[in-house]
Each structure stands twice: as C-alpha cells, then as structure tokens.
Scaffold this active site. Structure first.
Site, mmCIF file in Angstrom:
data_model
loop_
_atom_site.group_PDB
_atom_site.id
_atom_site.type_symbol
_atom_site.label_atom_id
_atom_site.label_comp_id
_atom_site.label_asym_id
_atom_site.label_seq_id
_atom_site.Cartn_x
_atom_site.Cartn_y
_atom_site.Cartn_z
ATOM 1 N N SER A 16 0.811 -1.223 0.000
ATOM 2 C CA SER A 16 0.000 0.000 0.000
ATOM 3 C C SER A 16 0.846 1.276 0.000
ATOM 4 O O SER A 16 1.802 1.408 0.761
ATOM 5 C CB SER A 16 -0.925 0.010 1.220
ATOM 6 O OG SER A 16 -1.661 1.219 1.262
ATOM 7 N N SER A 18 -0.807 4.112 0.538
ATOM 8 C CA SER A 18 -1.644 5.044 1.309
ATOM 9 C C SER A 18 -0.871 5.766 2.408
ATOM 10 O O SER A 18 -1.038 6.979 2.581
ATOM 11 C CB SER A 18 -2.850 4.306 1.898
ATOM 12 O OG SER A 18 -3.723 3.894 0.871
ATOM 13 N N THR A 65 -9.007 -1.708 3.000
ATOM 14 C CA THR A 65 -8.790 -2.292 1.681
ATOM 15 C C THR A 65 -9.051 -3.790 1.737
ATOM 16 O O THR A 65 -9.606 -4.301 2.716
ATOM 17 C CB THR A 65 -7.374 -1.929 1.156
ATOM 18 O OG1 THR A 65 -7.259 -2.327 -0.197
ATOM 19 C CG2 THR A 65 -6.270 -2.547 1.991
ATOM 20 N N LYS A 69 -13.721 -4.609 3.082
ATOM 21 C CA LYS A 69 -14.640 -3.489 2.846
ATOM 22 C C LYS A 69 -16.095 -3.821 3.158
ATOM 23 O O LYS A 69 -16.830 -2.977 3.681
ATOM 24 C CB LYS A 69 -14.502 -2.991 1.407
ATOM 25 C CG LYS A 69 -13.135 -2.378 1.115
ATOM 26 C CD LYS A 69 -12.989 -1.943 -0.323
ATOM 27 C CE LYS A 69 -11.588 -1.420 -0.590
ATOM 28 N NZ LYS A 69 -11.411 -0.951 -1.971
ATOM 29 N N ASN A 90 -14.874 1.968 2.676
ATOM 30 C CA ASN A 90 -13.413 2.010 2.593
ATOM 31 C C ASN A 90 -12.817 3.131 3.447
ATOM 32 O O ASN A 90 -11.609 3.287 3.506
ATOM 33 C CB ASN A 90 -12.949 2.176 1.138
ATOM 34 C CG ASN A 90 -13.061 3.605 0.649
ATOM 35 O OD1 ASN A 90 -14.083 4.267 0.874
ATOM 36 N ND2 ASN A 90 -12.029 4.103 -0.006
ATOM 37 N N TYR A 210 -2.172 -1.387 -8.546
ATOM 38 C CA TYR A 210 -1.305 -0.298 -9.007
ATOM 39 C C TYR A 210 0.142 -0.573 -8.622
ATOM 40 O O TYR A 210 0.431 -1.423 -7.782
ATOM 41 C CB TYR A 210 -1.757 1.046 -8.425
ATOM 42 C CG TYR A 210 -1.723 1.103 -6.910
ATOM 43 C CD1 TYR A 210 -0.556 1.446 -6.224
ATOM 44 C CD2 TYR A 210 -2.856 0.809 -6.155
ATOM 45 C CE1 TYR A 210 -0.517 1.481 -4.840
ATOM 46 C CE2 TYR A 210 -2.833 0.844 -4.766
ATOM 47 C CZ TYR A 210 -1.663 1.180 -4.118
ATOM 48 O OH TYR A 210 -1.628 1.206 -2.748
#
Length: 263
Positions: A16, A18, A65, A69, A90, A210
């Site tokens: 991640s 984030s 994530t 969720k 989320n 991603y």
C-alpha cells in the site's frame, strides 16, 4: 500540537502507498488541521474484528482495503453517502464518538476516468470494490455487467440492475475492469483467450491494482488496447478520504495535488 493516529487496514498491506500519500498531506496541512496526523499500515488477520482494532489502536480515522470493505460496512455506527447503496466501506471516521463509514472508492474511480464517454462496462469480481464501482457506473448511466466465478454476492448486483454472469458473456464492452485480487498474486482474473476477445473490442482495460504492470495490463498492452492501473483511483479516493479525516477543512482538490506530487 496534538497527535492523531490514522491507518489503513488490509491483508496483504505491504504494497500500500496510502501511508506515503496521507502522511505527506498531514505534514503539508498540519497548520490548517491544528493537529499532527500519523498514518500507518495495519496488517489485519483475516479473523480480526475491525471495530475492536480501530478503538484499541486509538485511531481517529482509517481506510479499509482488501478483503475487509464489506465487513467494515457491518460494524459502523452510521453509514453515510453512497456507501449506503453499495454495502461497502473504505473510509472510517470517528465522529462524536461514533464510527462513521463512507465509500470514496466509487467517486474516486469515476474521477480517475477523466470524463471519457463510456457506455458499457464489464466488472470482473464481486467484492467490496466491485460493488462501489457498479453503484457509481450505474449512477452515471452506464450499462453494467458483472462476471464472477461463483454466485457469491451476485444477488446484490442483480438488485442494482446489472447483468450478472458466472460464464463469460459473448458481448463487447467499452470498459473491462479487473476488481479481483488476481493481480496481487500475479495472475490473470480470467482465461487469457477470453480476455483477449474483450480487449480487442474494448476501449479501456482498467486494473484496480497499481504500482506494477499486472498480467491483466500486460495483455492489454500486448494487444495495443488502452489501459490504466489503479494509481489514479487510489489518489482520488485517498483525497476524498483525507477530506473526511480533516472534517472537510481541506477540500479534496488541494489534497489531490499534494498526493500526486509524492506518488
């Protein structure tokens, strides 16, 4: 200055980005926020209780994530916005001692498409992300089809008005979206030849994963089909989440610019 803790729950979570993009914003906007925020990854065992972990860690907010969720939707004291429709959360925010759930995936995904005119979409998968995307795409007027290997969760999409399949439909779609976890295992979500057929007639292959060229995107590239990974969606949904974490003090377009500059 007061310190507040935030995080992202997932399993796996090592990949991640984030924490990178949220911590950049907590640093940039600390004066406007009036507190110093710290955001960290939280590897949650599959059997864990999300609400207990949230409260035990003393968090003020968190993202959720894979694969939590839908479970996050069930543990909130209140649900707001499109999360009510899509049954998946989320973003968790502690508001007046209540755990409030939001879904920023839906709008984040739509914004990442950049306003292109798509008429139809095929979503691969039936989890929380797929639900959010289906809700938003239906809201935007697209014809939405969902393909999943089993019937698990398909009743939700049927109620939403989507066409649902367990075997690949013999149709063409503008958008082909991988909302499964296959890419995290470096696998294709669907038979290669079937995917080739969809890509050859499609306008965009979109993978929610991603940070690397997934097998799904690699196949699209090989066929010269336009493709996009989940980076744009990540940054848009994170910007919208940060706006919630800031109690709307920092509008998401300002957040987006900071996040985009670091990732």
């Amino acid at each position: 200055m007061k310190l507040k803790s935030f995080g992202v729950f997932g399993n796996p979570i090592k990949h991640s980005k984030s924490p990178l993009i949220h911590n950049a914003c907590f640093l940039t906007f600390q004066k406007e926020l009036g507190f110093l925020g710290h955001y960290h990854p939280i590897l949650l065992p599959l059997e864990s209780r999300i609400k207990n972990e949230f409260l035990h860690l003393g968090l003020s907010g968190a993202n959720v994530t894979l694969p939590f969720k839908e479970r996050a939707f069930q543990i909130c004291d209140k649900i707001k916005g499109i999360a009510l429709e899509c049954g998946a959360v989320n973003t968790l925010v502690l508001e007046d001692d209540e755990l409030v759930g939001y879904n920023t995936d839906a709008l984040g995904f739509w914004l990442s498409l950049g306003g292109e005119d798509y008429q139809s979409a095929l979503i691969l998968g039936s989890g929380g992300s797929a639900k959010a995307l289906a809700c938003e795409l239906k809201k935007q007027g697209l014809k939405v089809s969902v393909l999943n290997r089993s019937s698990r969760g398909l009743d939700f999409f049927q109620r939403l008005g989507c066409d649902c399949f367990m075997d690949p439909p013999k149709s063409a779609f503008d958008l082909i979206i991988n909302a499964t976890s296959a890419s995290l295992n470096h696998e294709l979500p669907l038979n290669k030849e079937v995917l080739k057929g969809y890509f050859k007639e499609g306008q965009l292959a979109y993978d929610l994963a991603y940070g690397f060229l997934t097998p799904f995107l690699s196949l699209a590239k090989e066929l010269e089909t336009p493709f996009q990974d989940g980076k744009g969606m990540l940054i848009y949904q994170a910007s919208l989440s940060f706006e919630k974490f800031s109690a709307s003090q920092i509008p998401y377009p300002k957040v987006f610019e900071v996040m985009r500059s670091v990732f």
